[in-house]
Design an enzyme around this catalytic site. Structure first.
Site, PDB file in Angstrom:
ATOM      1  N   HIS A   1      -5.705   7.054   7.379  1.00  0.00           N
ATOM      2  CA  HIS A   1      -5.110   6.047   6.513  1.00  0.00           C
ATOM      3  C   HIS A   1      -3.627   5.898   6.740  1.00  0.00           C
ATOM      4  CE1 HIS A   1      -7.886   5.491   3.090  1.00  0.00           C
ATOM      5  NE2 HIS A   1      -8.446   6.538   3.764  1.00  0.00           N
ATOM      6  N   ASP A  34      -2.868  -0.248   6.958  1.00  0.00           N
ATOM      7  CA  ASP A  34      -3.784  -0.868   6.007  1.00  0.00           C
ATOM      8  C   ASP A  34      -3.456  -2.332   5.233  1.00  0.00           C
ATOM      9  OD1 ASP A  34      -5.266   1.478   6.279  1.00  0.00           O
ATOM     10  OD2 ASP A  34      -4.870   2.412   4.318  1.00  0.00           O
ATOM     11  N   ASP A  85       0.904  -1.207  -0.103  1.00  0.00           N
ATOM     12  CA  ASP A  85       0.125  -0.093  -0.042  1.00  0.00           C
ATOM     13  C   ASP A  85       1.038   0.943  -0.137  1.00  0.00           C
ATOM     14  OD1 ASP A  85      -2.635   1.365   0.160  1.00  0.00           O
ATOM     15  OD2 ASP A  85      -1.850   1.928   2.224  1.00  0.00           O
ATOM     16  N   GLU A 143       0.813   5.767   0.668  1.00  0.00           N
ATOM     17  CA  GLU A 143       0.237   7.053   0.774  1.00  0.00           C
ATOM     18  C   GLU A 143       0.902   7.833  -0.091  1.00  0.00           C
ATOM     19  OE1 GLU A 143      -2.719   7.211   2.311  1.00  0.00           O
ATOM     20  OE2 GLU A 143      -2.536   5.104   3.456  1.00  0.00           O
ATOM     21  N   HIS A 184      -4.217  10.876   5.609  1.00  0.00           N
ATOM     22  CA  HIS A 184      -3.349  10.126   6.048  1.00  0.00           C
ATOM     23  C   HIS A 184      -2.363  10.608   7.263  1.00  0.00           C
ATOM     24  CE1 HIS A 184      -0.692  12.410   3.647  1.00  0.00           C
ATOM     25  NE2 HIS A 184      -1.216  11.843   2.571  1.00  0.00           N
ATOM     26  N   GLU A 214      -4.925  18.847   2.367  1.00  0.00           N
ATOM     27  CA  GLU A 214      -6.020  17.899   2.045  1.00  0.00           C
ATOM     28  C   GLU A 214      -5.802  16.598   2.067  1.00  0.00           C
ATOM     29  OE1 GLU A 214      -5.269  20.174  -1.816  1.00  0.00           O
ATOM     30  OE2 GLU A 214      -5.397  20.675   0.231  1.00  0.00           O
TER      31      GLU A 214
END
Length: 224
Positions: free
Chosen positions: A151, A156, A8, A10, A58, A53
């Site tokens: 997140h 995750d 995963d 970010e 995260h 934003e």
């Protein structure tokens, strides 16, 4: 043993081709679809600002990545961890797109899309028309989400590994393999014979069964 890697990312945003960058990568090794203790993790200096934003999603700020390695510094270690295994991700084209863009920036080949396993596609095939976000799948499979306030790539990954096990039946396959590995046929003794025991049904249970059968078109139980 069948090895795969679940990963995963970010990022600073949603568009790797217009300047958004990876800021966090996590990956977990799977053997026969079950997680092992081997994992890879990196927090990365994206060489640009992290928009507020994105931080809301995260919780990673510019301060968190000050002094962290750049993608070029961790790329070889990441690729070594990936090896030539299939690569699993939720909404995999997003993560593949970002990693491939980062690799191309430093003159390395992009990830081979033939290695892609998308758990979002698997979930949509199993639960068509239903919400299939990671949160929704965790709730559906009764996986604890209490730690997921934002997140986080590594968290995750761990949650998605549990989801993937449920989507693929991996836990049952792993259990079968463990049992086969531990079974010594040289010392195997067949189970002692047992007399079958009838289970007595109540009148209410018989009526409920009859009502259920009546709803089925041409039930095999009523055929001679």
């Amino acid at each position: 043993m069948s090895r795969s890697v679940l990963f995963d990312t970010e990022t600073t945003g949603f568009e790797p081709l217009t300047g958004d960058r990876v800021i966090e990568i996590a990956a977990i090794e799977l053997e026969n679809d079950l997680p092992t203790s081997n994992q890879f993790y990196a927090l990365i200096d994206p060489e640009r600002d992290i928009p507020p934003e994105s931080t809301k999603i995260h919780a990673i700020t510019n301060a968190h990545v000050v002094g962290k390695p750049k993608f070029a510094d961790i790329a070889d270690e990441m690729l070594a961890f990936f090896g030539d295994a299939p690569l699993i991700a939720h909404n995999a084209p997003f993560d593949f797109g970002f990693i491939s863009a980062e690799l191309e920036r430093i003159g390395k080949p992009p990830l081979d899309k033939a290695r892609m396993i998308d758990t979002l596609v698997l979930a949509k095939e199993r639960f068509p028309g239903m919400p299939n976000s990671l949160d929704a799948l965790c709730r559906r499979f009764e996986i604890d989400l209490s730690a997921r306030t934002t997140h986080n790539a590594l968290l995750d990954c761990k949650l998605l590994a549990e989801v993937y096990v449920e989507l693929t039946g991996g836990r049952q396959r792993g259990l079968t393999l463990d049992m086969e590995a531990s079974l010594s046929f040289a010392h195997y003794q067949p189970p002692a014979s047992r007399t079958p025991r009838r289970i007595a049904l109540t009148d209410a249970q018989r009526e409920a069964h009859a009502a259920f059968i009546a709803k089925i078109k041409e039930p095999v139980w009523l055929k001679e």
